[in-house]
Design an enzyme around this catalytic site. Structure first.
Site, PDB file in Angstrom:
ATOM      1  N   LEU A   1     -48.386 -10.241 -17.037  1.00  0.00           N
ATOM      2  CA  LEU A   1     -49.723 -10.280 -17.805  1.00  0.00           C
ATOM      3  C   LEU A   1     -49.718 -11.503 -18.938  1.00  0.00           C
ATOM      4  O   LEU A   1     -50.813 -11.850 -19.463  1.00  0.00           O
ATOM      5  CB  LEU A   1     -49.862  -9.037 -18.800  1.00  0.00           C
ATOM      6  CG  LEU A   1     -50.133  -7.818 -17.688  1.00  0.00           C
ATOM      7  CD1 LEU A   1     -50.089  -6.734 -18.383  1.00  0.00           C
ATOM      8  CD2 LEU A   1     -51.122  -7.898 -16.834  1.00  0.00           C
ATOM      9  N   GLY A   2     -48.650 -11.906 -19.389  1.00  0.00           N
ATOM     10  CA  GLY A   2     -48.771 -12.915 -20.495  1.00  0.00           C
ATOM     11  C   GLY A   2     -47.031 -13.295 -20.593  1.00  0.00           C
ATOM     12  O   GLY A   2     -46.289 -12.555 -20.265  1.00  0.00           O
TER      13      GLY A   2
ATOM     14  N   GLY B   1     -44.357 -15.976 -23.245  1.00  0.00           N
ATOM     15  CA  GLY B   1     -44.090 -16.688 -24.453  1.00  0.00           C
ATOM     16  C   GLY B   1     -42.751 -17.297 -24.510  1.00  0.00           C
ATOM     17  O   GLY B   1     -41.900 -16.866 -23.557  1.00  0.00           O
ATOM     18  N   GLY B   2     -42.256 -17.979 -25.609  1.00  0.00           N
ATOM     19  CA  GLY B   2     -40.998 -18.353 -25.841  1.00  0.00           C
ATOM     20  C   GLY B   2     -39.966 -17.117 -25.968  1.00  0.00           C
ATOM     21  O   GLY B   2     -38.818 -17.473 -25.567  1.00  0.00           O
TER      22      GLY B   2
ATOM     23  N   VAL C   1     -44.590 -10.173 -20.691  1.00  0.00           N
ATOM     24  CA  VAL C   1     -45.058  -8.909 -20.394  1.00  0.00           C
ATOM     25  C   VAL C   1     -45.541  -8.691 -19.250  1.00  0.00           C
ATOM     26  O   VAL C   1     -46.006  -9.796 -18.463  1.00  0.00           O
ATOM     27  CB  VAL C   1     -46.268  -8.723 -21.524  1.00  0.00           C
ATOM     28  CG1 VAL C   1     -46.934  -7.066 -21.118  1.00  0.00           C
ATOM     29  CG2 VAL C   1     -45.642  -8.478 -22.885  1.00  0.00           C
TER      30      VAL C   1
ATOM     31  N   ASP D   1     -48.731  -8.958 -38.854  1.00  0.00           N
ATOM     32  CA  ASP D   1     -49.242  -9.809 -37.911  1.00  0.00           C
ATOM     33  C   ASP D   1     -50.413  -9.340 -37.458  1.00  0.00           C
ATOM     34  O   ASP D   1     -50.671  -9.626 -36.091  1.00  0.00           O
ATOM     35  CB  ASP D   1     -48.017 -10.192 -37.004  1.00  0.00           C
ATOM     36  CG  ASP D   1     -48.470 -11.474 -36.204  1.00  0.00           C
ATOM     37  OD1 ASP D   1     -49.184 -12.270 -36.680  1.00  0.00           O
ATOM     38  OD2 ASP D   1     -48.160 -11.857 -34.977  1.00  0.00           O
TER      39      ASP D   1
END
Length: 523
Positions: free
Chosen positions: A45-46, A48-49, A53, A165
């Site tokens: 789904l996605g 990053g560093g 997910v 956040d």
């Protein structure tokens, strides 16, 4: 986070998990893997560093879930790698201890080779960040989303958790109008030690409260600041503190005062302006914010329209009206004649298009013609004693406002002696200071015109300008009509809309119709 096709979103340390319409199938590395003997990875789904997910299937209970895989670069020092894993464990603990429909559910934490895989519910929909890529939200919609996020924050704060956040990418818009706050990856849990890597700065700079930038101890007011930035961005279409680089953004958080909201009015504007106070002690608390958002999301019903019934006389003269009936008929005839006179005598009276309605507001002593689905906003009588009302479309792109300045309340003699004088005074204000509460620069161009209304001199000004936001400056146009009554009261009818694009023609038509049907009470 960098994603493919807008399917997921992530900052350096957090991830949002949201299922959007499927793309053409692609076999990705890791697809089909069984985690902890239970969770079958189906698609990314996605990523990053710090994590990826996955959409996965829980084969034990036969349901789809979101699984967050820890991915920490090998080059990181052992201490920072350990901190990254501990943040994921805290994310799971923070979300799992909250029982609120607007907080994502955590089902499990599966430890594989010492690394925590977080298993969560799969929210089907998209993020607020994705939605804002398509356009702004109307005041009511933004307030409704804000109420759900506020509820999640209240639950977190009651449990001793600060989110830290809050941003559009971390607000998921699910099915059946569900709003979910996610990504507690950098949450601070009361009683637990701080996790800060050397040189690290956690959170998204443009949404971080000033006290956090200064290194002061954050509190619930810090999360509420972030909510205020989210609401501003959602209604105005631009983040108020975003700059070209992180140092400049943090500097703007500390020192810049954003332009007053142009699309948000009344209680919503009060909420946004209050939440963006630099001093956390001056920000409204959660209960006060809730009251303002509820007033925007659920405005009072319009006053009922008076219904006049006529009497039908049967053919043949079989009906003989009594004295009361004749009096009623006489009053109806007089009222009809008066209405006909006003239509003939008032050059502004115009036909009402389909889908429009007329609204009478006692506080501004006038009747406004507005599209039936436009949403009203009025002053908060606890803090604002001025007389105004606005109506806006759901997108917030077009709004109609009417302000009444009463001569009896003008102790400083600010009301000009005529409509034209008021207009030209405002004209100089546009050019000299760019004030007028609309965020105008001093380069605004004006086109003043003298008019008549009810046989008296009136005035109208058309103002074109670009919004002052340096990152996303947009053309706007407003039309302002001025009318001074015989008793010295000053009316200002304002219609604001985009200066270029699809909404410009519609905005000018709204202005023409609103002006043509303005009805001022005889005070």
């Amino acid at each position: 986070m960098s994603t493919s096709g807008g399917v997921g979103h992530e900052s350096d340390e957090t991830t949002s998990y949201v299922l959007q319409p499927p793309r053409p199938p692609q076999q990705e590395s890791g697809t089909g893997r069984l985690v902890a003997g239970r969770y079958r990875l189906l698609a990314k789904l996605g990523h990053g560093g710090m994590g990826t997910v996955w959409r996965a299937k829980d084969e034990t209970v036969d349901r789809e879930v979101a699984v967050k895989e820890p991915r920490v670069p090998d080059h990181l020092p052992e201490r920072e790698r350990g901190n990254a894993f501990e943040r994921m464990r805290r994310e799971a603990r923070a979300a799992a201890r909250l029982d609120h429909p607007s907080v994502v559910n955590v089902h499990d934490v599966a430890v594989v080779d010492g690394r925590p895989w977080i298993v969560m519910e799969l929210v089907r929909g998209r993020s607020l960040g994705d939605a804002l890529q398509e356009g702004t939200l109307g005041a009511r919609e933004a307030a409704k989303i804000g109420l759900e996020v506020l509820g999640a924050l209240e639950a977190a704060h009651a449990a001793g958790i600060l989110h830290r956040d809050v941003k559009p990418d971390n607000v998921l818009l699910g099915r059946h109008d569900r709003v979910v706050l996610t990504d507690f990856g950098i949450a601070q849990i009361e009683g637990e030690t701080s996790l800060t890597d050397t040189g690290g700065f956690v959170g998204s700079p443009e949404f971080i409260a000033p006290e956090r930038v200064l290194g002061q101890r954050p509190g619930p007011a810090s999360d509420l600041w972030s909510l205020g930035v989210v609401l501003y961005a959602a209604t105005e279409g631009v983040s108020p503190f975003r700059r070209s680089n992180t140092p400049a953004t943090l500097q703007s958080v500390l020192n810049a005062t954003p332009a007053p909201p142009a699309a948000a009015h009344g209680p919503l504007a009060d909420a946004i302006n209050g939440l963006l106070q630099k001093d956390p002690a001056r920000r409204p608390n959660a209960a006060q914010v809730r009251a303002l958002l509820e007033a925007t999301a659920n405005p009072p019903a319009p006053e009922p329209t008076q219904i006049v019934r006529t009497v039908e006389v049967p053919a043949g003269g079989g009906f003989r009206p009594g004295r009361k009936t004749w009096l009623g008929l006489g009053a109806a005839v007089v009222a009809a004649a008066l209405a006909a006179y006003l239509v003939i005598a008032d050059p502004f009276a115009g036909p009402l298009p389909d889908g429009w309605t007329k609204k009478h507001t006692k506080d501004v002593a006038a009747t406004l013609a507005v599209p039936a689905d436009y949403q009203p906003a009025t002053p908060d009588r606890k803090t604002d004693k001025t007389h105004w009302i606005t109506y806006s479309d759901y997108s917030g792109s077009i709004w109609i406002g009417l302000r009444l300045e009463r001569k009896a309340e003008d102790t400083a003699n600010n009301i000009a002696g005529s409509a034209a004088a008021e207009m030209y005074d405002d004209d100089s204000t546009f050019k000299e200071s760019g004030d007028y509460d609309l965020g105008m620069p001093d380069t605004a161009k004006t086109r003043p015109e003298e008019k008549t209304y009810e046989g008296r001199k009136a005035a109208k000004n058309t103002v074109t300008y670009n919004t002052t936001d340096t990152q996303n400056s947009r053309p706007r146009e407003i039309q302002i009509f001025y009318y001074r009554t015989t008793t010295g009261d000053m009316y200002k009818l304002t219609v604001s809309y985009p200066g270029k694009g699809d909404f410009t023609g519609r905005g000018r038509e709204v202005a023409r119709t609103a002006l043509a049907n303005l009805g001022v009470d005889r005070l």
